[in-house]
Design a protein around this motif. Structure first.
Motif, mmCIF file in Angstrom:
data_model
loop_
_atom_site.group_PDB
_atom_site.id
_atom_site.type_symbol
_atom_site.label_atom_id
_atom_site.label_comp_id
_atom_site.label_asym_id
_atom_site.label_seq_id
_atom_site.Cartn_x
_atom_site.Cartn_y
_atom_site.Cartn_z
ATOM 1 N N LEU A 163 -0.260 -38.643 65.284
ATOM 2 C CA LEU A 163 -0.894 -37.497 65.938
ATOM 3 C C LEU A 163 -0.538 -37.479 67.419
ATOM 4 O O LEU A 163 -0.670 -38.494 68.103
ATOM 5 C CB LEU A 163 -2.418 -37.572 65.809
ATOM 6 C CG LEU A 163 -3.018 -37.485 64.401
ATOM 7 C CD1 LEU A 163 -4.517 -37.758 64.463
ATOM 8 C CD2 LEU A 163 -2.734 -36.126 63.786
ATOM 9 N N ILE A 164 -0.077 -36.324 67.909
ATOM 10 C CA ILE A 164 0.174 -36.201 69.346
ATOM 11 C C ILE A 164 0.218 -34.738 69.729
ATOM 12 O O ILE A 164 0.696 -33.876 68.971
ATOM 13 C CB ILE A 164 1.499 -36.894 69.751
ATOM 14 C CG1 ILE A 164 1.595 -36.979 71.278
ATOM 15 C CG2 ILE A 164 2.712 -36.195 69.163
ATOM 16 C CD1 ILE A 164 2.698 -37.875 71.783
ATOM 17 N N HIS A 165 -0.320 -34.435 70.888
ATOM 18 C CA HIS A 165 -0.229 -33.091 71.457
ATOM 19 C C HIS A 165 1.228 -32.869 71.860
ATOM 20 O O HIS A 165 1.832 -33.735 72.492
ATOM 21 C CB HIS A 165 -1.146 -33.025 72.679
ATOM 22 C CG HIS A 165 -1.367 -31.641 73.195
ATOM 23 N ND1 HIS A 165 -0.346 -30.851 73.667
ATOM 24 C CD2 HIS A 165 -2.512 -30.910 73.312
ATOM 25 C CE1 HIS A 165 -0.843 -29.700 74.067
ATOM 26 N NE2 HIS A 165 -2.166 -29.707 73.853
ATOM 27 N N PRO A 166 1.845 -31.743 71.485
ATOM 28 C CA PRO A 166 3.269 -31.529 71.783
ATOM 29 C C PRO A 166 3.596 -31.631 73.264
ATOM 30 O O PRO A 166 4.688 -32.075 73.630
ATOM 31 C CB PRO A 166 3.550 -30.133 71.226
ATOM 32 C CG PRO A 166 2.219 -29.494 71.061
ATOM 33 C CD PRO A 166 1.260 -30.591 70.760
ATOM 34 N N VAL A 167 2.659 -31.224 74.103
ATOM 35 C CA VAL A 167 2.911 -31.326 75.552
ATOM 36 C C VAL A 167 3.075 -32.788 75.961
ATOM 37 O O VAL A 167 3.866 -33.137 76.833
ATOM 38 C CB VAL A 167 1.766 -30.659 76.350
ATOM 39 C CG1 VAL A 167 1.923 -30.931 77.857
ATOM 40 C CG2 VAL A 167 1.754 -29.158 76.100
ATOM 41 N N MET A 168 2.285 -33.650 75.315
ATOM 42 C CA MET A 168 2.308 -35.071 75.668
ATOM 43 C C MET A 168 3.653 -35.727 75.331
ATOM 44 O O MET A 168 4.045 -36.699 75.965
ATOM 45 C CB MET A 168 1.188 -35.819 74.941
ATOM 46 C CG MET A 168 -0.199 -35.454 75.435
ATOM 47 S SD MET A 168 -0.345 -35.777 77.205
ATOM 48 C CE MET A 168 -0.897 -34.182 77.770
ATOM 49 N N GLN B 151 6.511 -34.517 75.900
ATOM 50 C CA GLN B 151 7.351 -34.331 77.077
ATOM 51 C C GLN B 151 6.956 -35.240 78.230
ATOM 52 O O GLN B 151 7.775 -35.555 79.095
ATOM 53 C CB GLN B 151 7.291 -32.857 77.520
ATOM 54 C CG GLN B 151 7.774 -31.877 76.463
ATOM 55 C CD GLN B 151 9.153 -32.255 75.940
ATOM 56 O OE1 GLN B 151 10.064 -32.536 76.708
ATOM 57 N NE2 GLN B 151 9.295 -32.266 74.619
ATOM 58 N N HIS B 152 5.684 -35.653 78.258
ATOM 59 C CA HIS B 152 5.224 -36.556 79.316
ATOM 60 C C HIS B 152 5.611 -38.014 79.033
ATOM 61 O O HIS B 152 5.786 -38.801 79.955
ATOM 62 C CB HIS B 152 3.699 -36.471 79.469
ATOM 63 C CG HIS B 152 3.240 -35.270 80.224
ATOM 64 N ND1 HIS B 152 3.539 -35.055 81.545
ATOM 65 C CD2 HIS B 152 2.476 -34.207 79.835
ATOM 66 C CE1 HIS B 152 2.999 -33.916 81.949
ATOM 67 N NE2 HIS B 152 2.346 -33.380 80.924
ATOM 68 N N ILE B 153 5.731 -38.367 77.748
ATOM 69 C CA ILE B 153 5.940 -39.769 77.384
ATOM 70 C C ILE B 153 7.377 -40.075 76.997
ATOM 71 O O ILE B 153 7.966 -41.065 77.441
ATOM 72 C CB ILE B 153 5.001 -40.167 76.216
ATOM 73 C CG1 ILE B 153 3.540 -39.973 76.614
ATOM 74 C CG2 ILE B 153 5.264 -41.600 75.776
ATOM 75 C CD1 ILE B 153 2.562 -40.125 75.456
ATOM 76 N N GLN B 154 7.959 -39.210 76.170
ATOM 77 C CA GLN B 154 9.245 -39.537 75.557
ATOM 78 C C GLN B 154 10.384 -39.771 76.545
ATOM 79 O O GLN B 154 11.142 -40.750 76.396
ATOM 80 C CB GLN B 154 9.621 -38.445 74.553
ATOM 81 C CG GLN B 154 10.683 -38.878 73.555
ATOM 82 C CD GLN B 154 10.857 -37.849 72.448
ATOM 83 O OE1 GLN B 154 11.029 -36.660 72.712
ATOM 84 N NE2 GLN B 154 10.798 -38.309 71.197
#
Length: 431
Positions: free
Chosen positions: A348-353, A355-358
């Motif tokens: 589970l992950i918010h799609p915006v997140m 871009q912040h993590i990957q």
């Protein structure tokens, strides 16, 4: 007084029971040892010796061949390094359980017998055998089992006429006064010649990866004081030990290339009788580094000495790999807040997140993968495959596997994302 006269012999110890170097690497470092002030080697062959007959089972997988041992001795002669072989005949396990065997217990039950006599009888038996087989040889023995033996027993044993004790102490706070008293005791017992043993690496922790140079410099400064304060002309030399494992069952400590800056500093300290700014500059010149950071583990500068690339890469990895992965997984607010172990298990992950993590995770993985590949290539020039496998598995793989796991979970979570129109999709608040 210069230390060249205090310690006539300065031997570098090679502990081959872990990370034994290839002969090609030894051919590069022997001339450096000589240039730095060494005039001998103490080679602890252990399972790298090419035993034959019923002892052949002792050989390590990558044991030196007889031709390679001959080449090591030839290379040592070329660099004017006298070779003393070290064979552990009374190692820690024998010593630690002295008198525990059934035969020994029965022997000790006799009133006149003691553990001290048992120890001395073994030393006498081994020394007698060596002297009978090689009359021109002088056996050396580690002194720790002799220290507490009463003076009269030691004198009466005949051992002082057969061997020369090696007084070892690897501490930065070595007690000079007690060492001088011990030297005087041995002299009064009949020992005509003594040796000292310091450490340039492998003495500050079983899993130590980087060599704390300052610790070893202080150890050698203390030994200088011992030599200057003790009985005149009794110390024949000093062995700079470089332990590679605490025993056969322990992990590897600092690899030889990592310990070379410390060895250089310690040898030059002994040659010049101290570690002045002038001596420090000479060491930096020998190593090809711009600065030898004494208070840190080592300088991260690459240098130009044999194995300097290994030294630099291991320094980078040991100082920064685990901490950088920990920072991402445990202190990055996007990871801890939006991609916790709970989220990762459920993909589970918010799609915006994403871009912040990957991007940061992929960048970190790429950076460390490149450095690890460079280290593997460098290690292959100096060491055998089992050493490389062990060092990477102990020091690299745990952090890399954590990082790879995060990247893999991110990819799988991204593939499992519901469409934006899905019921229950919460865009939330962009932090």
């Amino acid at each position: 007084m210069s230390c060249s006269s205090l310690f006539k012999m300065r031997l570098v110890h090679l502990d081959l029971k872990g990370a034994p170097p290839k002969v090609s690497y030894l051919s590069e470092v022997f001339p450096l040892f000589h240039a730095l002030g060494a005039n001998g080697l103490l080679i602890e062959y252990e399972d790298m010796f090419p035993y034959e007959g019923h002892l052949k089972v002792l050989r390590a997988k990558y044991a030196y061949s007889p031709a390679e041992v001959a080449e090591i001795l030839r290379l040592a002669r070329l660099s004017q390094l006298e070779v003393i072989p070290l064979v552990q005949t009374f190692g820690h396990m024998e010593v630690y359980f002295l008198g525990e065997g059934e035969t020994s217990k029965q022997w000790l039950q006799q009133e006149q017998n003691s553990q001290a006599k048992l120890c001395l009888s073994h030393i006498r038996a081994v020394a007698s055998h060596v002297l009978a087989q090689h009359p021109g040889t002088t056996p050396l023995v580690w002194d720790d089992m002799l220290r507490d033996i009463p003076q009269d027993q030691l004198k009466a044993s005949g051992v002082p006429q057969m061997v020369e004790p090696v007084l070892w102490d690897y501490g930065a706070d070595l007690d000079v006064y007690c060492k001088v008293l011990l030297m005087e005791k041995y002299q009064e017992c009949g020992f005509q010649r003594l040796w000292a043993a310091s450490a340039f690496k492998g003495a500050t922790g079983a899993s130590q990866a980087l060599t704390p140079v300052e610790h070893h410099i202080r150890n050698h400064m203390q030994w200088l004081q011992v030599a200057d304060s003790g009985p005149v002309d009794i110390l024949q030399g000093i062995i700079l030990t470089g332990w590679q494992r605490y025993d056969h069952f322990s992990v590897l400590c600092e690899l030889l290339p990592v310990g070379i800056p410390s060895l250089a500093a310690c040898l030059q300290l002994l040659v010049h009788g101290g570690f002045t700014e002038h001596v420090k500059l000479k060491v930096e010149s020998f190593l090809g580094v711009t600065s030898l950071e004494m208070m840190d583990a080592v300088s991260e500068g690459a240098g130009s000495f044999p194995g300097s690339d290994i030294h630099a890469l291991i320094t980078q990895i040991s100082l920064h790999l685990r901490s950088s992965v920990d920072a991402l997984l445990e202190r990055n607010r996007y990871v801890t807040g939006w991609f916790s172990p709970y989220h990762r298990r459920r993909k589970l992950i918010h799609p915006v997140m994403i871009q912040h993590i990957q991007p940061e995770a992929l960048s970190l993985l790429s950076r460390w993968s490149t450095l690890v590949q460079q280290l593997e290539v460098a290690l292959q020039l100096a060491f055998y495959p089992d050493t490389i496998e062990e060092w990477l598995e102990e020091n690299v793989h745990p952090s890399m596997q954590r990082l790879q796991g995060l990247v893999q979970d991110l990819g799988e979570a991204a593939d499992h994302q519901p469409l934006p129109t899905s019921p229950g999709w919460d865009t939330g608040q962009d932090p």
